[in-house]
Design a protein around this motif. Structure first.
Motif, mmCIF file in Angstrom:
data_model
loop_
_atom_site.group_PDB
_atom_site.id
_atom_site.type_symbol
_atom_site.label_atom_id
_atom_site.label_comp_id
_atom_site.label_asym_id
_atom_site.label_seq_id
_atom_site.Cartn_x
_atom_site.Cartn_y
_atom_site.Cartn_z
ATOM 1 N N ALA A 20 -12.648 70.513 -70.378
ATOM 2 C CA ALA A 20 -11.665 71.541 -70.010
ATOM 3 C C ALA A 20 -12.252 72.473 -68.955
ATOM 4 O O ALA A 20 -11.573 72.814 -67.974
ATOM 5 C CB ALA A 20 -11.242 72.334 -71.250
ATOM 6 N N TYR A 21 -13.525 72.868 -69.124
ATOM 7 C CA TYR A 21 -14.168 73.734 -68.129
ATOM 8 C C TYR A 21 -14.210 73.035 -66.771
ATOM 9 O O TYR A 21 -13.908 73.650 -65.747
ATOM 10 C CB TYR A 21 -15.585 74.129 -68.570
ATOM 11 C CG TYR A 21 -16.311 74.851 -67.457
ATOM 12 C CD1 TYR A 21 -16.059 76.188 -67.203
ATOM 13 C CD2 TYR A 21 -17.203 74.171 -66.630
ATOM 14 C CE1 TYR A 21 -16.683 76.847 -66.148
ATOM 15 C CE2 TYR A 21 -17.826 74.821 -65.578
ATOM 16 C CZ TYR A 21 -17.568 76.160 -65.353
ATOM 17 O OH TYR A 21 -18.172 76.788 -64.303
ATOM 18 N N GLN A 22 -14.596 71.769 -66.761
ATOM 19 C CA GLN A 22 -14.692 71.037 -65.494
ATOM 20 C C GLN A 22 -13.333 70.950 -64.803
ATOM 21 O O GLN A 22 -13.233 71.108 -63.583
ATOM 22 C CB GLN A 22 -15.264 69.629 -65.719
ATOM 23 C CG GLN A 22 -16.718 69.625 -66.121
ATOM 24 C CD GLN A 22 -17.606 70.261 -65.069
ATOM 25 O OE1 GLN A 22 -17.414 70.091 -63.876
ATOM 26 N NE2 GLN A 22 -18.590 71.025 -65.514
ATOM 27 N N ILE A 23 -12.267 70.725 -65.586
ATOM 28 C CA ILE A 23 -10.923 70.660 -65.008
ATOM 29 C C ILE A 23 -10.536 72.009 -64.418
ATOM 30 O O ILE A 23 -10.063 72.092 -63.280
ATOM 31 C CB ILE A 23 -9.899 70.205 -66.074
ATOM 32 C CG1 ILE A 23 -10.123 68.727 -66.420
ATOM 33 C CG2 ILE A 23 -8.466 70.441 -65.594
ATOM 34 C CD1 ILE A 23 -9.368 68.260 -67.653
ATOM 35 N N ALA A 29 -11.666 75.606 -57.677
ATOM 36 C CA ALA A 29 -12.282 75.265 -56.392
ATOM 37 C C ALA A 29 -11.216 74.829 -55.390
ATOM 38 O O ALA A 29 -11.261 75.209 -54.207
ATOM 39 C CB ALA A 29 -13.328 74.171 -56.583
ATOM 40 N N GLY A 30 -10.244 74.060 -55.852
ATOM 41 C CA GLY A 30 -9.154 73.634 -54.982
ATOM 42 C C GLY A 30 -8.329 74.808 -54.471
ATOM 43 O O GLY A 30 -7.969 74.860 -53.289
ATOM 44 N N LYS A 31 -8.049 75.763 -55.350
ATOM 45 C CA LYS A 31 -7.274 76.948 -54.948
ATOM 46 C C LYS A 31 -8.059 77.800 -53.952
ATOM 47 O O LYS A 31 -7.480 78.352 -53.013
ATOM 48 C CB LYS A 31 -6.896 77.789 -56.177
ATOM 49 C CG LYS A 31 -5.913 77.111 -57.087
ATOM 50 C CD LYS A 31 -4.578 76.922 -56.396
ATOM 51 C CE LYS A 31 -3.575 76.240 -57.295
ATOM 52 N NZ LYS A 31 -2.302 75.992 -56.622
ATOM 53 N N LEU A 32 -9.365 77.910 -54.151
ATOM 54 C CA LEU A 32 -10.193 78.665 -53.206
ATOM 55 C C LEU A 32 -10.168 78.011 -51.830
ATOM 56 O O LEU A 32 -10.028 78.687 -50.814
ATOM 57 C CB LEU A 32 -11.631 78.777 -53.728
ATOM 58 C CG LEU A 32 -11.833 79.609 -54.991
ATOM 59 C CD1 LEU A 32 -13.240 79.413 -55.552
ATOM 60 C CD2 LEU A 32 -11.555 81.081 -54.730
ATOM 61 N N THR A 33 -10.274 76.685 -51.817
ATOM 62 C CA THR A 33 -10.230 75.942 -50.553
ATOM 63 C C THR A 33 -8.865 76.096 -49.884
ATOM 64 O O THR A 33 -8.791 76.339 -48.677
ATOM 65 C CB THR A 33 -10.544 74.455 -50.796
ATOM 66 O OG1 THR A 33 -11.861 74.359 -51.356
ATOM 67 C CG2 THR A 33 -10.485 73.644 -49.505
ATOM 68 N N GLU A 34 -7.788 75.969 -50.674
ATOM 69 C CA GLU A 34 -6.431 76.135 -50.135
ATOM 70 C C GLU A 34 -6.245 77.506 -49.492
ATOM 71 O O GLU A 34 -5.524 77.645 -48.503
ATOM 72 C CB GLU A 34 -5.381 75.974 -51.239
ATOM 73 C CG GLU A 34 -5.120 74.567 -51.673
ATOM 74 C CD GLU A 34 -4.150 74.507 -52.855
ATOM 75 O OE1 GLU A 34 -3.374 75.472 -53.053
ATOM 76 O OE2 GLU A 34 -4.186 73.491 -53.572
ATOM 77 N N ARG A 117 -4.319 81.586 -61.767
ATOM 78 C CA ARG A 117 -5.025 80.687 -62.697
ATOM 79 C C ARG A 117 -4.834 81.157 -64.141
ATOM 80 O O ARG A 117 -4.635 80.350 -65.046
ATOM 81 C CB ARG A 117 -6.522 80.601 -62.360
ATOM 82 C CG ARG A 117 -6.864 80.064 -60.982
ATOM 83 C CD ARG A 117 -6.226 78.724 -60.615
ATOM 84 N NE ARG A 117 -6.365 77.757 -61.664
ATOM 85 C CZ ARG A 117 -5.428 76.860 -62.014
ATOM 86 N NH1 ARG A 117 -4.277 76.804 -61.394
ATOM 87 N NH2 ARG A 117 -5.637 76.016 -62.991
ATOM 88 N N HIS A 118 -4.868 82.465 -64.347
ATOM 89 C CA HIS A 118 -4.683 83.003 -65.697
ATOM 90 C C HIS A 118 -3.269 82.704 -66.198
ATOM 91 O O HIS A 118 -3.078 82.273 -67.336
ATOM 92 C CB HIS A 118 -4.954 84.513 -65.710
ATOM 93 C CG HIS A 118 -4.881 85.108 -67.068
ATOM 94 N ND1 HIS A 118 -5.867 84.918 -68.011
ATOM 95 C CD2 HIS A 118 -3.930 85.863 -67.657
ATOM 96 C CE1 HIS A 118 -5.525 85.539 -69.128
ATOM 97 N NE2 HIS A 118 -4.348 86.125 -68.937
#
Length: 156
Positions: A20-23, A29-34, A117-118
């Motif tokens: 779950a943590y990895q997901i 990470a994807g949202k930061l990149t976006e 995310r929250h």
């Protein structure tokens, strides 16, 4: 001893928690990149900590995030190079970490991503499930580190 003595159900709770943590970390990470931010998840976490209290010592950040001093130190060094934070020596063993102008500039972007995310996590659980989930996580965390009152307030 046989392997039967050590047999347990897979995936177990620890494995599922790690998955779950990895997901969640991968999605973050994807949202930061976006958002156009060249940040790692640990850098994001340190920025989030500094947004709650700028000028913390590295050991305080590590305690808040449940990370060891070496990992925080390496990450802060990279963040200084990226001009996200500045540091000030408190002693020969301790640095205080401050947000740089760039760290301040991206604050709203970071907090928007954090809020999204929250809300995404909360949408998966009922309020009762969320309270139970938070209680279980606090129990797990408290067996590893003893939180100060300020840190408990952050997690509450």
């Amino acid at each position: 001893m046989t392997n039967e003595q050590f047999t347990y159900q897979m995936p177990n709770a620890g494995c599922m928690l790690g998955t779950a943590y990895q997901i969640l970390a991968s999605q973050l990470a994807g949202k930061l990149t976006e958002a156009g931010l060249a940040l790692t998840v640990p850098e994001y976490m340190i920025l989030r900590a500094l947004y709650t209290q700028d000028g913390m010592q590295q050991c305080e950040i590590g305690s808040m995030l449940g990370k060891d001093k070496g990992a925080i130190s390496r990450c802060v060094t990279t963040m200084v190079r990226k001009k996200l934070v500045t540091t000030e020596s408190v002693s020969h063993k301790c640095l205080r970490v401050f947000l740089s102008p760039e760290g301040h500039r991206i604050r709203d972007i970071i907090l928007t991503i954090a809020d999204e995310r929250h809300r995404a996590l909360e949408s998966l659980l009922t309020p009762d499930e969320m309270n139970c989930f938070a209680t279980v996580l606090k129990k797990i965390i408290s067996t590893k580190i003893q939180l100060t009152k300020n840190e408990r307030d952050i997690y509450d």
